[in-house]
Design a protein around this motif. Sequence first.
Motif, PDB file in Angstrom:
ATOM      1  N   ASP A  56       0.283  -6.442   4.465  1.00  0.00           N
ATOM      2  CA  ASP A  56      -1.046  -5.866   4.331  1.00  0.00           C
ATOM      3  C   ASP A  56      -1.182  -4.486   4.968  1.00  0.00           C
ATOM      4  O   ASP A  56      -2.125  -3.765   4.662  1.00  0.00           O
ATOM      5  N   TYR A  57      -0.261  -4.154   5.871  1.00  0.00           N
ATOM      6  CA  TYR A  57      -0.400  -2.843   6.522  1.00  0.00           C
ATOM      7  C   TYR A  57       0.867  -1.987   6.470  1.00  0.00           C
ATOM      8  O   TYR A  57       0.786  -0.762   6.377  1.00  0.00           O
ATOM      9  N   LEU A  58       2.040  -2.619   6.474  1.00  0.00           N
ATOM     10  CA  LEU A  58       3.266  -1.823   6.469  1.00  0.00           C
ATOM     11  C   LEU A  58       3.467  -1.072   5.158  1.00  0.00           C
ATOM     12  O   LEU A  58       3.983   0.044   5.148  1.00  0.00           O
ATOM     13  N   LYS A  59       3.046  -1.678   4.038  1.00  0.00           N
ATOM     14  CA  LYS A  59       3.232  -1.013   2.748  1.00  0.00           C
ATOM     15  C   LYS A  59       2.494   0.314   2.704  1.00  0.00           C
ATOM     16  O   LYS A  59       3.009   1.312   2.200  1.00  0.00           O
ATOM     17  N   ALA A  60       1.255   0.339   3.246  1.00  0.00           N
ATOM     18  CA  ALA A  60       0.477   1.580   3.246  1.00  0.00           C
ATOM     19  C   ALA A  60       1.131   2.635   4.145  1.00  0.00           C
ATOM     20  O   ALA A  60       1.181   3.829   3.787  1.00  0.00           O
ATOM     21  N   ILE A  61       1.636   2.191   5.279  1.00  0.00           N
ATOM     22  CA  ILE A  61       2.304   3.119   6.200  1.00  0.00           C
ATOM     23  C   ILE A  61       3.570   3.676   5.560  1.00  0.00           C
ATOM     24  O   ILE A  61       3.836   4.883   5.630  1.00  0.00           O
ATOM     25  N   LEU A  62       4.336   2.795   4.937  1.00  0.00           N
ATOM     26  CA  LEU A  62       5.600   3.223   4.313  1.00  0.00           C
ATOM     27  C   LEU A  62       5.350   4.149   3.118  1.00  0.00           C
ATOM     28  O   LEU A  62       6.119   5.077   2.902  1.00  0.00           O
TER      29      LEU A  62
END
Length: 331
Positions: free
Chosen positions: A321-327
Amino acid sequence: MILVTGATGLVGSHLLVQLLQENEEVKALFRSEKQIEKVKNVFAFHNQTALFDKINWVKGDITDIPSLEIAFENITHVYHCAALITFDPNDEDELRKINIEGTANVVNCCIDFGIKKLCHVSSIAALGNPKEHETTITEETEWNPEELHSDYAITKYGAEMEVFRGHQEGLEVVIINPGVIFGYGFPKKGSDVIIQSVKKGLSFYTKGNIGIISVEDVAKCMIQLMNSNSNGERYTLVGENISTKALLDFIAEKLKLKKPSIEASKFMTSIAWRMDWLISKIANRKRRLTRSTAKSSHTKTTFDTSKIEKELNFTFLKKEDYLKAILRARK
Protein backbone atom coordinates in the motif's frame (compact mmCIF):
# COMPACT_ATOMS: atom_id res chain seq x y z
CA MET A 1 0.94 25.60 19.66
CA ILE A 2 2.89 22.45 18.73
CA LEU A 3 6.67 22.25 18.35
CA VAL A 4 8.25 19.66 16.06
CA THR A 5 12.00 19.06 16.40
CA GLY A 6 13.72 17.38 13.48
CA ALA A 7 11.08 18.93 11.24
CA THR A 8 13.25 18.69 8.12
CA GLY A 9 13.74 14.93 8.49
CA LEU A 10 11.66 12.03 7.20
CA VAL A 11 9.35 11.60 10.21
CA GLY A 12 9.19 15.31 11.05
CA SER A 13 8.25 16.45 7.55
CA HIS A 14 5.47 13.87 7.10
CA LEU A 15 4.25 14.62 10.62
CA LEU A 16 3.95 18.30 9.65
CA VAL A 17 1.67 17.36 6.77
CA GLN A 18 -0.72 15.43 9.01
CA LEU A 19 -0.72 18.04 11.77
CA LEU A 20 -1.54 20.85 9.36
CA GLN A 21 -4.24 18.74 7.73
CA GLU A 22 -5.85 18.70 11.18
CA ASN A 23 -5.60 22.52 11.35
CA GLU A 24 -3.03 22.50 14.14
CA GLU A 25 -0.79 25.51 14.66
CA VAL A 26 2.75 24.24 14.28
CA LYS A 27 6.23 25.60 14.92
CA ALA A 28 8.99 23.66 13.12
CA LEU A 29 12.61 23.60 14.25
CA PHE A 30 15.24 23.65 11.50
CA ARG A 31 19.03 24.02 11.30
CA SER A 32 19.62 24.64 7.60
CA GLU A 33 17.36 26.50 5.17
CA LYS A 34 18.36 24.23 2.28
CA GLN A 35 16.69 21.32 4.08
CA ILE A 36 13.35 23.14 4.09
CA GLU A 37 13.07 22.55 0.33
CA LYS A 38 12.87 18.80 0.99
CA VAL A 39 9.92 19.40 3.29
CA LYS A 40 8.21 21.38 0.54
CA ASN A 41 8.67 18.40 -1.79
CA VAL A 42 7.02 16.12 0.79
CA PHE A 43 3.99 18.43 0.92
CA ALA A 44 3.84 18.36 -2.89
CA PHE A 45 3.99 14.53 -2.86
CA HIS A 46 0.90 14.53 -0.63
CA ASN A 47 -0.81 17.22 -2.77
CA GLN A 48 -0.78 19.60 0.21
CA THR A 49 1.42 22.41 -1.10
CA ALA A 50 -1.04 25.06 0.10
CA LEU A 51 -0.51 23.95 3.71
CA PHE A 52 3.27 24.39 3.52
CA ASP A 53 3.03 28.16 3.96
CA LYS A 54 1.25 27.70 7.30
CA ILE A 55 4.38 26.33 8.98
CA ASN A 56 6.02 28.61 11.55
CA TRP A 57 9.72 27.99 10.98
CA VAL A 58 12.21 28.71 13.75
CA LYS A 59 15.95 28.21 13.41
CA GLY A 60 17.51 26.25 16.23
CA ASP A 61 19.36 23.17 17.37
CA ILE A 62 18.54 20.74 20.18
CA THR A 63 22.19 20.92 21.27
CA ASP A 64 22.01 24.72 21.53
CA ILE A 65 19.95 25.57 24.61
CA PRO A 66 19.46 29.33 23.96
CA SER A 67 17.97 28.66 20.50
CA LEU A 68 15.86 25.86 21.94
CA GLU A 69 14.45 28.15 24.61
CA ILE A 70 13.36 30.62 21.94
CA ALA A 71 11.66 27.82 20.01
CA PHE A 72 9.74 26.74 23.13
CA GLU A 73 7.98 30.08 23.58
CA ASN A 74 4.16 29.69 23.49
CA ILE A 75 4.42 25.90 23.01
CA THR A 76 2.04 23.42 24.67
CA HIS A 77 2.97 20.08 23.03
CA VAL A 78 6.24 18.76 21.62
CA TYR A 79 7.01 16.04 19.06
CA HIS A 80 10.70 15.23 19.39
CA CYS A 81 11.81 13.75 16.05
CA ALA A 82 15.36 15.12 15.90
CA ALA A 83 18.11 12.49 16.06
CA LEU A 84 21.31 11.38 14.39
CA ILE A 85 21.20 8.04 12.58
CA THR A 86 24.58 6.50 11.85
CA PHE A 87 26.16 3.14 12.54
CA ASP A 88 29.75 4.26 12.11
CA PRO A 89 31.63 3.75 15.42
CA ASN A 90 33.64 6.89 14.64
CA ASP A 91 30.47 8.94 15.16
CA GLU A 92 30.02 7.88 18.79
CA ASP A 93 30.68 11.33 20.29
CA GLU A 94 28.28 13.06 17.91
CA LEU A 95 25.64 10.39 18.53
CA ARG A 96 25.84 10.95 22.28
CA LYS A 97 25.75 14.72 21.92
CA ILE A 98 22.68 14.79 19.67
CA ASN A 99 20.68 11.75 20.75
CA ILE A 100 21.28 11.79 24.50
CA GLU A 101 22.33 15.34 25.41
CA GLY A 102 19.99 16.86 22.82
CA THR A 103 17.06 14.86 24.16
CA ALA A 104 17.97 15.86 27.71
CA ASN A 105 17.83 19.51 26.59
CA VAL A 106 14.38 18.98 25.04
CA VAL A 107 13.11 17.27 28.19
CA ASN A 108 14.49 20.03 30.42
CA CYS A 109 12.81 22.70 28.30
CA CYS A 110 9.55 20.77 28.42
CA ILE A 111 9.71 20.82 32.21
CA ASP A 112 10.81 24.47 32.45
CA PHE A 113 8.14 25.70 30.00
CA GLY A 114 5.32 23.60 31.47
CA ILE A 115 4.74 21.55 28.33
CA LYS A 116 1.58 19.44 28.56
CA LYS A 117 2.93 16.39 26.73
CA LEU A 118 6.01 15.13 24.88
CA CYS A 119 6.05 12.49 22.15
CA HIS A 120 9.54 11.07 21.62
CA VAL A 121 10.63 9.16 18.51
CA SER A 122 12.92 6.32 19.53
CA SER A 123 13.69 3.12 17.59
CA ILE A 124 13.29 -0.65 17.74
CA ALA A 125 17.06 -0.58 18.21
CA ALA A 126 16.39 0.67 21.75
CA LEU A 127 14.10 -2.23 22.63
CA GLY A 128 15.34 -5.13 24.74
CA ASN A 129 17.15 -8.33 23.86
CA PRO A 130 15.20 -11.60 23.81
CA LYS A 131 16.49 -14.32 26.08
CA GLU A 132 17.76 -17.61 24.74
CA HIS A 133 15.07 -19.47 22.77
CA GLU A 134 12.83 -16.35 22.70
CA THR A 135 11.95 -15.04 19.24
CA THR A 136 9.59 -12.13 19.96
CA ILE A 137 10.42 -8.65 21.22
CA THR A 138 7.86 -6.53 23.06
CA GLU A 139 7.98 -3.21 24.90
CA GLU A 140 8.69 -5.18 28.08
CA THR A 141 11.67 -7.13 26.75
CA GLU A 142 14.60 -6.31 29.01
CA TRP A 143 17.61 -4.40 27.68
CA ASN A 144 20.81 -6.42 28.20
CA PRO A 145 23.89 -4.17 28.45
CA GLU A 146 26.12 -7.22 27.99
CA GLU A 147 24.81 -7.80 24.46
CA LEU A 148 26.49 -6.29 21.41
CA HIS A 149 24.73 -3.01 20.56
CA SER A 150 25.56 -0.35 18.00
CA ASP A 151 26.41 3.11 19.32
CA TYR A 152 23.19 4.29 17.69
CA ALA A 153 21.13 1.78 19.69
CA ILE A 154 22.92 2.69 22.92
CA THR A 155 22.28 6.40 22.43
CA LYS A 156 18.61 5.89 21.53
CA TYR A 157 18.22 3.82 24.69
CA GLY A 158 19.99 6.58 26.62
CA ALA A 159 17.61 9.14 25.10
CA GLU A 160 14.64 7.10 26.35
CA MET A 161 16.13 7.19 29.85
CA GLU A 162 16.14 10.99 29.63
CA VAL A 163 12.48 10.98 28.59
CA PHE A 164 11.53 8.68 31.45
CA ARG A 165 13.53 10.92 33.79
CA GLY A 166 11.33 13.79 32.65
CA HIS A 167 8.27 11.63 33.28
CA GLN A 168 9.44 11.01 36.85
CA GLU A 169 9.64 14.79 37.25
CA GLY A 170 5.99 15.19 36.24
CA LEU A 171 6.15 15.49 32.46
CA GLU A 172 3.55 13.55 30.45
CA VAL A 173 5.33 11.48 27.80
CA VAL A 174 4.83 8.79 25.19
CA ILE A 175 7.62 7.01 23.31
CA ILE A 176 7.37 5.28 19.96
CA ASN A 177 9.83 2.63 18.76
CA PRO A 178 9.43 2.36 14.99
CA GLY A 179 11.14 -0.16 12.77
CA VAL A 180 12.79 0.74 9.46
CA ILE A 181 10.71 3.65 8.19
CA PHE A 182 9.88 3.94 4.50
CA GLY A 183 8.68 7.24 3.10
CA TYR A 184 9.07 9.70 0.27
CA GLY A 185 11.44 12.64 0.09
CA PHE A 186 14.89 11.73 1.42
CA PRO A 187 16.99 9.92 -1.19
CA LYS A 188 20.19 8.15 -0.13
CA LYS A 189 19.23 8.33 3.54
CA GLY A 190 17.67 5.84 5.94
CA SER A 191 15.54 3.20 4.25
CA ASP A 192 16.25 4.67 0.81
CA VAL A 193 19.73 3.16 1.08
CA ILE A 194 18.04 -0.26 0.79
CA ILE A 195 16.24 0.82 -2.38
CA GLN A 196 19.44 2.30 -3.81
CA SER A 197 21.33 -0.93 -3.12
CA VAL A 198 18.80 -2.93 -5.12
CA LYS A 199 18.92 -0.39 -7.96
CA LYS A 200 22.71 -0.74 -8.07
CA GLY A 201 22.39 -4.50 -8.56
CA LEU A 202 22.69 -5.93 -5.06
CA SER A 203 23.59 -9.61 -5.33
CA PHE A 204 23.75 -10.68 -1.68
CA TYR A 205 21.11 -11.21 0.99
CA THR A 206 21.01 -12.60 4.51
CA LYS A 207 18.40 -14.80 6.14
CA GLY A 208 17.54 -12.34 8.88
CA ASN A 209 14.23 -10.58 9.52
CA ILE A 210 13.45 -6.87 9.41
CA GLY A 211 10.61 -4.81 10.85
CA ILE A 212 9.29 -2.16 8.45
CA ILE A 213 6.65 0.57 8.60
CA SER A 214 5.38 3.48 6.52
CA VAL A 215 6.17 6.99 7.67
CA GLU A 216 2.48 7.85 7.34
CA ASP A 217 1.64 5.22 9.96
CA VAL A 218 4.38 6.52 12.25
CA ALA A 219 3.00 10.06 12.10
CA LYS A 220 -0.58 8.87 12.53
CA CYS A 221 0.30 6.86 15.65
CA MET A 222 2.19 9.79 17.12
CA ILE A 223 -0.76 12.13 16.77
CA GLN A 224 -3.24 9.60 18.15
CA LEU A 225 -1.00 8.83 21.13
CA MET A 226 -0.49 12.53 21.82
CA ASN A 227 -4.26 13.01 21.84
CA SER A 228 -4.84 9.93 24.03
CA ASN A 229 -4.62 9.47 27.79
CA SER A 230 -1.48 7.36 27.43
CA ASN A 231 1.33 8.56 29.68
CA GLY A 232 4.71 7.07 30.53
CA GLU A 233 4.37 4.32 27.90
CA ARG A 234 6.39 3.16 24.92
CA TYR A 235 4.97 1.53 21.79
CA THR A 236 6.53 -0.72 19.16
CA LEU A 237 5.59 0.42 15.64
CA VAL A 238 6.21 -2.24 13.01
CA GLY A 239 3.76 -2.60 10.19
CA GLU A 240 5.21 -5.88 9.00
CA ASN A 241 7.82 -8.40 10.13
CA ILE A 242 9.41 -9.63 6.93
CA SER A 243 12.53 -11.52 5.90
CA THR A 244 15.25 -9.35 4.41
CA LYS A 245 15.19 -11.51 1.28
CA ALA A 246 11.44 -11.04 0.81
CA LEU A 247 11.79 -7.26 1.16
CA LEU A 248 14.67 -7.07 -1.31
CA ASP A 249 12.78 -9.30 -3.75
CA PHE A 250 9.67 -7.12 -3.49
CA ILE A 251 11.66 -3.95 -4.23
CA ALA A 252 13.49 -5.60 -7.13
CA GLU A 253 10.25 -6.93 -8.59
CA LYS A 254 8.51 -3.55 -8.48
CA LEU A 255 11.53 -1.85 -10.05
CA LYS A 256 11.79 -4.68 -12.62
CA LEU A 257 15.34 -5.45 -11.59
CA LYS A 258 17.27 -8.62 -10.82
CA LYS A 259 16.63 -10.07 -7.36
CA PRO A 260 19.55 -10.76 -5.00
CA SER A 261 20.48 -14.43 -5.40
CA ILE A 262 23.54 -15.14 -3.24
CA GLU A 263 23.08 -15.87 0.45
CA ALA A 264 25.63 -14.11 2.64
CA SER A 265 26.42 -16.46 5.52
CA LYS A 266 27.47 -15.33 8.99
CA PHE A 267 31.04 -16.22 8.05
CA MET A 268 30.86 -14.08 4.91
CA THR A 269 29.48 -11.04 6.75
CA SER A 270 32.09 -11.46 9.51
CA ILE A 271 34.78 -11.20 6.84
CA ALA A 272 32.93 -8.35 5.11
CA TRP A 273 32.72 -6.07 8.17
CA ARG A 274 36.42 -6.56 8.86
CA MET A 275 37.25 -5.72 5.24
CA ASP A 276 35.00 -2.68 5.45
CA TRP A 277 36.87 -1.54 8.57
CA LEU A 278 40.21 -1.84 6.75
CA ILE A 279 38.98 -0.07 3.61
CA SER A 280 37.43 2.74 5.66
CA LYS A 281 40.81 3.32 7.30
CA ILE A 282 42.70 3.34 4.02
CA ALA A 283 40.14 5.39 2.05
CA ASN A 284 39.16 7.61 5.02
CA ARG A 285 35.45 7.00 4.45
CA LYS A 286 32.53 6.16 6.71
CA ARG A 287 31.82 2.55 7.60
CA ARG A 288 29.22 0.78 5.49
CA LEU A 289 29.14 -2.43 7.49
CA THR A 290 30.04 -2.87 11.15
CA ARG A 291 30.19 -5.82 13.53
CA SER A 292 26.82 -4.90 15.08
CA THR A 293 25.03 -4.36 11.76
CA ALA A 294 26.48 -7.59 10.37
CA LYS A 295 25.18 -9.47 13.41
CA SER A 296 21.73 -7.86 13.23
CA SER A 297 21.39 -8.81 9.55
CA HIS A 298 21.11 -12.46 10.63
CA THR A 299 18.66 -12.06 13.53
CA LYS A 300 15.27 -13.73 13.12
CA THR A 301 13.35 -12.09 15.95
CA THR A 302 9.95 -10.51 15.36
CA PHE A 303 8.38 -7.45 16.94
CA ASP A 304 5.06 -7.66 18.77
CA THR A 305 2.81 -4.67 18.01
CA SER A 306 -0.29 -5.87 19.88
CA LYS A 307 -0.02 -3.04 22.44
CA ILE A 308 -0.50 -0.19 19.95
CA GLU A 309 -3.04 -2.22 17.94
CA LYS A 310 -5.22 -2.84 20.99
CA GLU A 311 -4.96 0.59 22.60
CA LEU A 312 -5.60 2.59 19.43
CA ASN A 313 -7.48 -0.09 17.48
CA PHE A 314 -4.80 0.59 14.88
CA THR A 315 -4.31 -1.25 11.60
CA PHE A 316 -0.97 -0.82 9.86
CA LEU A 317 -0.60 -0.29 6.15
CA LYS A 318 0.90 -3.19 4.20
CA LYS A 319 4.04 -2.69 2.13
CA GLU A 320 1.98 -3.08 -1.04
CA ASP A 321 0.00 0.00 0.00
CA TYR A 322 2.91 2.39 0.43
CA LEU A 323 6.12 0.97 -1.05
CA LYS A 324 4.74 0.90 -4.59
CA ALA A 325 4.10 4.66 -4.52
CA ILE A 326 7.56 5.34 -3.12
CA LEU A 327 9.22 3.08 -5.69
CA ARG A 328 7.30 4.69 -8.54
CA ALA A 329 8.64 8.07 -7.42
CA ARG A 330 12.21 6.67 -7.24
CA LYS A 331 12.29 5.23 -10.78
